[in-house]
Design a protein around this motif. Structure first.
Motif, PDB file in Angstrom:
ATOM      1  N   VAL A   1       0.845  -1.213   0.000  1.00 34.29           N
ATOM      2  CA  VAL A   1       0.000   0.000   0.000  1.00 34.29           C
ATOM      3  C   VAL A   1       0.866   1.243   0.000  1.00 34.29           C
TER       4      VAL A   1
ATOM      5  N   PHE B   1       2.780   1.543  -3.519  1.00 37.17           N
ATOM      6  CA  PHE B   1       1.942   1.983  -4.632  1.00 37.17           C
ATOM      7  C   PHE B   1       1.443   3.416  -4.423  1.00 37.17           C
ATOM      8  N   SER B   2       1.259   3.806  -3.167  1.00 37.75           N
ATOM      9  CA  SER B   2       0.836   5.183  -2.886  1.00 37.75           C
ATOM     10  C   SER B   2       1.918   6.179  -3.279  1.00 37.75           C
TER      11      SER B   2
ATOM     12  N   SER C   1       2.185   6.210  -7.273  1.00 40.31           N
ATOM     13  CA  SER C   1       1.100   6.840  -8.025  1.00 40.31           C
ATOM     14  C   SER C   1       0.140   7.550  -7.085  1.00 40.31           C
TER      15      SER C   1
ATOM     16  N   PHE D   1      -3.483   5.973  -6.451  1.00 44.35           N
ATOM     17  CA  PHE D   1      -3.739   4.719  -5.744  1.00 44.35           C
ATOM     18  C   PHE D   1      -4.643   4.920  -4.537  1.00 44.35           C
TER      19      PHE D   1
ATOM     20  N   ASN E   1     -10.596   4.387  -6.018  1.00 44.35           N
ATOM     21  CA  ASN E   1      -9.712   3.238  -6.239  1.00 44.35           C
ATOM     22  C   ASN E   1      -9.730   2.292  -5.048  1.00 44.35           C
TER      23      ASN E   1
ATOM     24  N   VAL F   1      -4.688  -5.741  -3.988  1.00 43.67           N
ATOM     25  CA  VAL F   1      -3.837  -4.543  -3.983  1.00 43.67           C
ATOM     26  C   VAL F   1      -2.737  -4.674  -5.030  1.00 43.67           C
TER      27      VAL F   1
ATOM     28  N   ASN G   1      -4.286  -4.328  -8.544  1.00 40.86           N
ATOM     29  CA  ASN G   1      -4.711  -2.947  -8.778  1.00 40.86           C
ATOM     30  C   ASN G   1      -3.520  -2.013  -8.941  1.00 40.86           C
ATOM     31  N   GLY G   2      -2.525  -2.170  -8.067  1.00 42.64           N
ATOM     32  CA  GLY G   2      -1.355  -1.290  -8.128  1.00 42.64           C
ATOM     33  C   GLY G   2      -0.564  -1.468  -9.407  1.00 42.64           C
TER      34      GLY G   2
END
Length: 339
Positions: A40, A43-44, A47, A50, A55, A302, A305-306
């Motif tokens: 988490v 990816f945060s 981007s 995220f 999302n 996650v 998606n990431g």
């Protein structure tokens, strides 16, 4: 009956588990949770899109379906078995719901009950093949996967079944009861269903005789049988329960898509089993938790998606998921050598 108690106590999540086993199981769940946090954060930072509310809700919505399937797979894997039919069973239950609601014009509650009953009966059949006919779980559930896939296509006429004429059906997964009270937190109903199923499964594993025998079957089935317990009956019950849970997943995915897609489902079993393994459930049976499975399902969602947000190609997403599964299984092997 004391033999049964000892067998059940050999499971990580069982009441009588040895401290070293409990600790190593807790370590793996903690490692999985730490990995989720790292993903988490990573990816945060990679981007800004995220951590957007839309999302996050998308991740939770995706987790709801795979998470419910993973809960079903967890119950079976703890017994030392495997179920390759969970994905196609999900689709079959969706098609049954679609047939009852749209072709037969029945009320929504009957469509829901039909999907749950179809899942339970299918799980009952798989469990009977395994327990009574002594067909290996891999082969029995592989056969059921193909049977259910064919039945879904036959019943639907190979065409999608749409729920446009069934009021309230899309609310099963896409509505938000919480959003009515707190509009700023529109958590989808599908997520609530996931946690509801997880809580029930957790209670069954920890507080009921079915849960005790689920762990006992995976720890030492022969010892349980020699103690006078009808192991076949309990094994069939576990597969039937898992099938009913797959019925819930069928309702969720049909509600999410507003249709029953008869060609959908194959491949979902891989994500479900991956979530179970990543969450710390042992493929050899006798050890596992629902909490770990939920963490594993979130990691899968996650990660997918990431990587999608970072525009990583789908084929490389599959490669990464496969590598994580191998790492999780290897970690479990190391843990069993230590215990």
């Amino acid at each position: 009956m004391s033999t049964t108690g000892n067998a059940a106590g050999g499971a990580t999540a069982g009441p009588g588990t040895a401290p070293s086993a409990r600790f190593s199981g807790a370590q793996q769940r903690l490692l999985a949770f730490a990995s989720l946090i790292v993903l988490v954060i990573g990816f945060s930072l990679a981007s800004p899109n995220f951590l957007q509310t839309a999302n996050i809700l998308s991740i939770l919505q995706a987790t709801s379906v795979n998470g419910v399937l993973a809960v079903a797979a967890t119950l079976v894997i703890i017994t030392g078995g495997i179920d390759l039919s969970v994905g196609t069973l999900m689709t079959f239950c969706a098609v049954i719901a679609g047939t009852v609601l749209t072709k037969w014009g029945m009320p929504l509650p009957l469509g829901i009950l039909a999907a749950l009953a179809a899942g339970t009966v299918s799980g009952l059949c798989s469990g009977s093949f395994i327990a009574k006919l002594k067909v290996p779980p891999f082969i029995a559930t592989l056969g059921m996967m193909l049977i259910l896939k064919g039945l879904s296509l036959v019943i639907s006429g190979t065409r999608p079944i749409y729920f446009n004429s069934t009021p309230g059906f899309t609310d099963i997964a896409q509505g938000s009861i919480i959003g009515w009270v707190l509009p700023e937190v529109p958590i989808p109903n599908g997520v609530l269903v996931l946690f509801g199923v997880a809580l029930i499964a957790h209670f069954i594993l920890r507080r009921t005789i079915l849960g005790r025998f689920t762990f006992a079957l995976g720890s030492n089935e022969e010892a349980v049988r020699l103690s006078g317990v009808d192991t076949d009956r309990w094994k069939i019950a576990v597969y039937a329960l898992a099938g009913g849970i797959c019925g819930v997943a069928g309702l969720l995915i049909a509600s999410r898509l507003n249709s029953a897609q008869p060609a959908l489902g194959q491949g979902y079993e891989l994500d479900a089993i991956a979530a179970v393994v990543i969450g710390g459930t042992s493929l050899s049976g006798g050890r596992g938790t629902i909490v770990g499975t939920l963490i594993g399902a979130l990691i899968i969602s996650v990660l997918a998606n990431g990587l999608r947000i970072l525009s990583v190609a789908q084929e490389w997403q599959t490669v990464v998921t496969g590598a994580i599964i191998i790492l999780a299984v290897y970690t479990d092997m190391l843990r069993r050598r230590r215990v």
